[in-house]
Design a protein around this motif. Sequence first.
Motif, PDB file in Angstrom:
ATOM      1  N   GLU A  20      71.941  11.646 110.680  1.00 26.88           N
ATOM      2  CA  GLU A  20      70.827  11.197 109.458  1.00 26.88           C
ATOM      3  C   GLU A  20      70.632  12.319 108.488  1.00 26.88           C
ATOM      4  OE1 GLU A  20      67.362   9.035 110.576  1.00 26.88           O
ATOM      5  OE2 GLU A  20      68.365   8.201 112.619  1.00 26.88           O
ATOM      6  N   ALA A  21      70.180  11.939 107.317  1.00 27.36           N
ATOM      7  CA  ALA A  21      70.066  13.066 106.182  1.00 27.36           C
ATOM      8  C   ALA A  21      69.151  14.095 106.536  1.00 27.36           C
ATOM      9  CB  ALA A  21      69.718  12.300 105.128  1.00 27.36           C
ATOM     10  N   LYS A  22      68.059  13.757 107.424  1.00 21.50           N
ATOM     11  CA  LYS A  22      67.214  14.697 107.611  1.00 21.50           C
ATOM     12  C   LYS A  22      67.537  15.636 108.793  1.00 21.50           C
ATOM     13  CE  LYS A  22      62.586  15.787 107.247  1.00 21.50           C
ATOM     14  NZ  LYS A  22      62.048  16.380 105.961  1.00 21.50           N
ATOM     15  N   VAL A  23      68.408  15.072 109.625  1.00 23.29           N
ATOM     16  CA  VAL A  23      69.119  16.147 110.571  1.00 23.29           C
ATOM     17  C   VAL A  23      69.951  17.231 109.897  1.00 23.29           C
ATOM     18  CG1 VAL A  23      70.595  16.318 112.743  1.00 23.29           C
ATOM     19  CG2 VAL A  23      68.862  14.551 112.661  1.00 23.29           C
ATOM     20  N   ILE A  24      70.771  16.693 109.040  1.00 20.33           N
ATOM     21  CA  ILE A  24      71.794  17.392 108.274  1.00 20.33           C
ATOM     22  C   ILE A  24      70.983  18.463 107.342  1.00 20.33           C
ATOM     23  CG2 ILE A  24      73.343  17.317 106.308  1.00 20.33           C
ATOM     24  CD1 ILE A  24      74.099  14.568 106.928  1.00 20.33           C
ATOM     25  N   GLU A  25      69.761  18.012 106.735  1.00 18.38           N
ATOM     26  CA  GLU A  25      68.827  18.954 106.137  1.00 18.38           C
ATOM     27  C   GLU A  25      68.249  20.152 106.883  1.00 18.38           C
ATOM     28  OE1 GLU A  25      64.511  19.498 103.897  1.00 18.38           O
ATOM     29  OE2 GLU A  25      65.426  17.412 104.724  1.00 18.38           O
ATOM     30  N   HIS A  26      68.065  19.685 108.266  1.00 20.36           N
ATOM     31  CA  HIS A  26      67.465  20.577 109.210  1.00 20.36           C
ATOM     32  C   HIS A  26      68.495  21.729 109.822  1.00 20.36           C
ATOM     33  CE1 HIS A  26      63.274  19.407 109.542  1.00 20.36           C
ATOM     34  NE2 HIS A  26      62.969  19.978 110.173  1.00 20.36           N
ATOM     35  N   ILE A  27      69.799  21.199 109.817  1.00 20.31           N
ATOM     36  CA  ILE A  27      70.961  22.076 110.261  1.00 20.31           C
ATOM     37  C   ILE A  27      71.339  22.946 109.158  1.00 20.31           C
ATOM     38  CG2 ILE A  27      73.414  21.813 110.908  1.00 20.31           C
ATOM     39  CD1 ILE A  27      72.538  19.458 112.505  1.00 20.31           C
ATOM     40  N   ASP A  28      71.436  22.333 107.728  1.00 15.59           N
ATOM     41  CA  ASP A  28      71.806  23.259 106.808  1.00 15.59           C
ATOM     42  C   ASP A  28      70.756  24.337 106.437  1.00 15.59           C
ATOM     43  OD1 ASP A  28      73.152  24.278 104.399  1.00 15.59           O
ATOM     44  OD2 ASP A  28      72.611  22.170 103.363  1.00 15.59           O
ATOM     45  N   VAL A  29      69.703  23.940 106.087  1.00 17.35           N
ATOM     46  CA  VAL A  29      68.653  24.508 105.515  1.00 17.35           C
ATOM     47  C   VAL A  29      68.202  25.583 106.586  1.00 17.35           C
ATOM     48  CG1 VAL A  29      66.373  24.644 104.471  1.00 17.35           C
ATOM     49  CG2 VAL A  29      68.163  22.979 103.629  1.00 17.35           C
ATOM     50  N   TYR A  30      67.748  25.135 107.832  1.00 15.31           N
ATOM     51  CA  TYR A  30      66.883  25.925 108.784  1.00 15.31           C
ATOM     52  C   TYR A  30      67.640  26.596 109.820  1.00 15.31           C
ATOM     53  CZ  TYR A  30      63.453  23.407 106.061  1.00 15.31           C
ATOM     54  OH  TYR A  30      62.713  22.772 105.162  1.00 15.31           O
ATOM     55  N   TYR A  31      69.023  25.915 110.288  1.00  7.10           N
ATOM     56  CA  TYR A  31      69.891  26.639 111.154  1.00  7.10           C
ATOM     57  C   TYR A  31      71.028  27.493 110.439  1.00  7.10           C
ATOM     58  CZ  TYR A  31      72.976  27.320 115.191  1.00  7.10           C
ATOM     59  OH  TYR A  31      73.634  27.852 115.923  1.00  7.10           O
ATOM     60  N   VAL A  32      71.793  26.832 109.522  1.00 11.48           N
ATOM     61  CA  VAL A  32      72.760  27.439 108.765  1.00 11.48           C
ATOM     62  C   VAL A  32      72.541  28.641 108.049  1.00 11.48           C
ATOM     63  CG1 VAL A  32      75.120  27.275 107.465  1.00 11.48           C
ATOM     64  CG2 VAL A  32      74.395  25.646 109.317  1.00 11.48           C
ATOM     65  N   GLU A  33      71.561  28.354 107.159  1.00 11.56           N
ATOM     66  CA  GLU A  33      71.207  29.470 106.186  1.00 11.56           C
ATOM     67  C   GLU A  33      70.708  30.657 106.806  1.00 11.56           C
ATOM     68  OE1 GLU A  33      68.707  27.558 103.119  1.00 11.56           O
ATOM     69  OE2 GLU A  33      70.226  26.385 102.703  1.00 11.56           O
ATOM     70  N   THR A  34      70.116  30.662 107.982  1.00 12.06           N
ATOM     71  CA  THR A  34      69.574  31.617 108.627  1.00 12.06           C
ATOM     72  C   THR A  34      70.716  32.418 109.343  1.00 12.06           C
ATOM     73  OG1 THR A  34      67.427  30.410 108.688  1.00 12.06           O
ATOM     74  CG2 THR A  34      67.670  32.168 110.288  1.00 12.06           C
ATOM     75  N   LEU A  35      71.662  31.906 109.754  1.00 12.20           N
ATOM     76  CA  LEU A  35      72.606  32.365 110.490  1.00 12.20           C
ATOM     77  C   LEU A  35      72.821  33.949 110.180  1.00 12.20           C
ATOM     78  CD1 LEU A  35      75.340  29.870 111.583  1.00 12.20           C
ATOM     79  CD2 LEU A  35      74.108  31.049 113.189  1.00 12.20           C
ATOM     80  N   PHE A  36      73.071  34.954 110.867  1.00 15.94           N
ATOM     81  CA  PHE A  36      73.632  36.286 110.571  1.00 15.94           C
ATOM     82  C   PHE A  36      72.529  37.005 109.671  1.00 15.94           C
ATOM     83  CE2 PHE A  36      77.364  34.150 111.526  1.00 15.94           C
ATOM     84  CZ  PHE A  36      77.751  34.843 112.420  1.00 15.94           C
ATOM     85  N   TRP A  37      71.232  36.423 109.617  1.00 19.14           N
ATOM     86  CA  TRP A  37      70.243  37.118 108.682  1.00 19.14           C
ATOM     87  C   TRP A  37      69.649  38.303 109.382  1.00 19.14           C
ATOM     88  CZ3 TRP A  37      68.531  36.492 103.919  1.00 19.14           C
ATOM     89  CH2 TRP A  37      67.262  36.934 103.692  1.00 19.14           C
ATOM     90  N   GLY A  38      69.853  39.370 108.795  1.00 20.96           N
ATOM     91  CA  GLY A  38      69.660  40.927 109.449  1.00 20.96           C
ATOM     92  C   GLY A  38      70.538  41.321 110.276  1.00 20.96           C
TER      93      GLY A  38
END
Length: 120
Positions: free
Chosen positions: A71-89
């Motif tokens: 669902e769109a909300k799950v895609i958003e959470h994966i994209d914005v809050y999981y993927v964008e944070t990967l390898f941060w720092g």
Amino acid sequence: MKTDVVIYNLLHEITAQFPEVKALLSIYDEGETTYKMEAFSKATTHAFALGNVEQALRYLNYVAKKLINAEAKVIEHIDVYYVETLFWGASPHTIALGWPLVPESLQTLYINFHGKAPLK
């Protein structure tokens, strides 16, 4: 609200499937779903940093499978809050180890946001 339920279900499934991250996610209140998703992302990066490639791959493959028909909300959470944070720092070594192993669908989301792969 239906969109909230799908996110709560996703986070419950994550902690059920990966009990080692339950304590990490539980430091946030139930409604702080975005922070919980970011914490799961940081756990993935941390697993690479510790050389626990198998564990990091389990997390990444789980998330990549969740994208399929989500669902769109799950895609958003994966994209914005999981993927964008990967390898941060993350260190160059951690990035060099982990980035090539990130599933293509997640790499695409990362590059769409950041404009490039993480710096090595």
